[in-house]
Design an enzyme around this catalytic site. Sequence first.
Site, PDB file in Angstrom:
ATOM      1  N   ASP A 173      -0.673  -7.487  -9.028  1.00  0.00           N
ATOM      2  CA  ASP A 173       0.677  -6.994  -8.779  1.00  0.00           C
ATOM      3  C   ASP A 173       1.668  -7.642  -9.755  1.00  0.00           C
ATOM      4  OD1 ASP A 173       2.582  -5.571  -6.996  1.00  0.00           O
ATOM      5  OD2 ASP A 173       3.320  -7.599  -6.633  1.00  0.00           O
ATOM      6  N   GLU A 178      -0.802  -4.025 -12.737  1.00  0.00           N
ATOM      7  CA  GLU A 178       0.259  -3.129 -12.260  1.00  0.00           C
ATOM      8  C   GLU A 178       1.557  -3.422 -13.031  1.00  0.00           C
ATOM      9  OE1 GLU A 178       3.723  -1.995  -9.672  1.00  0.00           O
ATOM     10  OE2 GLU A 178       3.032  -4.049  -9.847  1.00  0.00           O
TER      11      GLU A 178
HETATM   12  C1  GLC Z   1       4.972  -4.198  -7.150  1.00  0.00           C
HETATM   13  C2  GLC Z   1       4.766  -3.402  -5.889  1.00  0.00           C
HETATM   14  C3  GLC Z   1       6.092  -3.206  -5.208  1.00  0.00           C
HETATM   15  C4  GLC Z   1       6.681  -4.561  -4.894  1.00  0.00           C
HETATM   16  C5  GLC Z   1       6.743  -5.452  -6.140  1.00  0.00           C
HETATM   17  C6  GLC Z   1       7.010  -6.870  -5.795  1.00  0.00           C
HETATM   18  O1  GLC Z   1       5.737  -3.525  -8.072  1.00  0.00           O
HETATM   19  O2  GLC Z   1       4.153  -2.181  -6.182  1.00  0.00           O
HETATM   20  O3  GLC Z   1       5.969  -2.449  -4.048  1.00  0.00           O
HETATM   21  O4  GLC Z   1       7.965  -4.409  -4.373  1.00  0.00           O
HETATM   22  O5  GLC Z   1       5.524  -5.445  -6.860  1.00  0.00           O
HETATM   23  O6  GLC Z   1       5.860  -7.481  -5.274  1.00  0.00           O
END
Ligand code: GLC
Length: 649
Positions: free
Chosen positions: A283, A325
Amino acid sequence: MYSINLQEQIDITCNKYQLNTKGTDQAFYNRLIANISTLGHLFAEIYEHHPACIPKFIALIDMLVRVHKERPGTLKEKDTYKLSQGNWVLSNQITGMSLYVDRFCGTLNNLPTKLDYLKNLGINFLHLMPVFESPLGESDGGYAVADFRKVDERFGTIDDLRSVQQQMQSEDMYLMIDIVLNHTSHHHEWAKKAKAGEAVYQDYFYMFDDRYLPDQFEHSMPEIFPESAPGSFSYVPECNKWVMSVFHHYQWDLNYTNPAVFNEMLENIFFYANLGVDILRIDAPAFIWKQLGTTCQNLPQAHRLLRLIKQCVMIAAPGMALLGEAIVAPKEIMKYFGTNEFTAKECDVAYNATQMALQWDALATADTRVMLAAQHELLQKPFGTTWITYTRCHDDIGLGYDDSMIAAAGFDPYHHRKFLKEYYAGSHEMSVANGALFSVNPKTQDARISGTLASLCGLERAIQHNDENAIQQSIAKIILMQAQSMFLGGIPMIFYGDEVGYTNDYSFQQDPGKSYDNRWMNRPIIDWDKNNKIYLDNTVEQQIFTATLQLIQLRKKIFLFGDYKNITWLTPHNIHVAGFVRAYENKKVYCLFNFNKQASYLTWYIFKEHGHHPAELFDHWLGSKHTVGPDNEYFIMEPYQFCILEAVV
Ligand code: GLC
């Protein structure tokens, strides 16, 4: 680092864990030997000036050997199988769904009873949204983790998660979960100790005595949630300090300049690896390194950390792929696949967020030129890596592609984005969409878009107006959007609920723990009576489900839809139609998508421009054949139609 004898260190550690380096542990031992100098080099690049560099590196070697030793035999067998497949994530056989366990089926225990539903759709890969302990009300949908090893009791227990994994494994389904690498909840044990004044744990975060450095950092750091969480630092009354909190005030950024933090988080990564995770979703990796005077995003050190993680995983859990991500500009995203000698040795998978947003762009404007202008960047992705292709996920849609791409299509970037925001927020007179602006920045007017696939495609409004034509049109748009992401190359990831056309859920507005975040409108609570309408003739649910299922089946049927760097975009013959050819050996499939609400005309020449002149085309979607006509005649596409046309040889 250079002062230790790596070979000797490895042998000491392997002896300690009684590894059979000439027998069952030989492959691991070979991987360790082969990669240790790269590993040492990466670690030193990041930590050589830290006093704990050497002991932490020795501890890391120990961790790799221990993790290997503890890795269950079945996972080791799976590793070997995956390694024998080349890069298994490129395959056209994988189709994913991302879901919240609680909103989909209540608890982890119930999930196995829903696997048949998923398998009937053709899903064999699940992304379970975060299930680890996260304080209710300060959870960010689970992305504020208070304990990386304890499943939140709302979902069940770690044993429940283990049995879900085992059940999935026995049914040849792949599992993805998140490691929330950038931050912890302020209720995490480390944060609690930091609050209590323990200096060791204060050094796990970016903590400052006053606003002097925070103010300087904030000078160049963009705000992520400017409406609900402005600024990037929060005051901590318990210890009278300021802590970096890039996302919400309750999500504290981890300090990766401290090797103790890296090692602890790597332990968590391996905990997930040994649970049997097939793809680990890292993430928010763009944020993991901070440096004064920069945006604190996409920094070279963030890439070094990811490469270090990749090396460690390749050694001790080689079957687990990494998804980064990073939802960042097209030029930046490419770097997450690795550059130079690390090409294809960083993240194996990344979200094709640019393409996703460009599909929404084309759908609103009926113009595919911006999408086309972006492809020269997107096609830089190295062989052996792949995308997650998708239309919607649990997050907002950001219009983060480059201004130059918009300008290349002849539009003014500011007005173009303004139109898109108004269109999807439903305030433009031409709009049929029901969405909302997310995180409007009052200073820059930047904003992203929330809303479900169905609502953004007009289904919510069409149903409200009981307008059958509009319903059919919105279904056609939904399927068009899914189809493009399905055949583009990459692992298609369907967001739960979209397979039956869930429209926005506005109940979050009544929940104080959610009302500040309108992304909850696109995170449905599944009503199984609604989903069971897939069994009733001609319901909206059945139409969307069946079409989605057929798309998945078609993708699985044709090998060349895997991601083998085998895509060529067609030169535009009509600005409303985006097209590409997928090819492998002597097989060619033309994929065409009409983003226009009118019919679009293409001359038959479109099928001849690549030196190959098929006489006939087989439409895999409609099951019909076309004879390729002369260049001055037209191939006509209906409104929002797409065609998957195989050249008959
Ligand atoms: C990523 C997740 C999102 C979250 C962010 C902070 O972008 O997809 O939902 O708010 O990380 O953890």
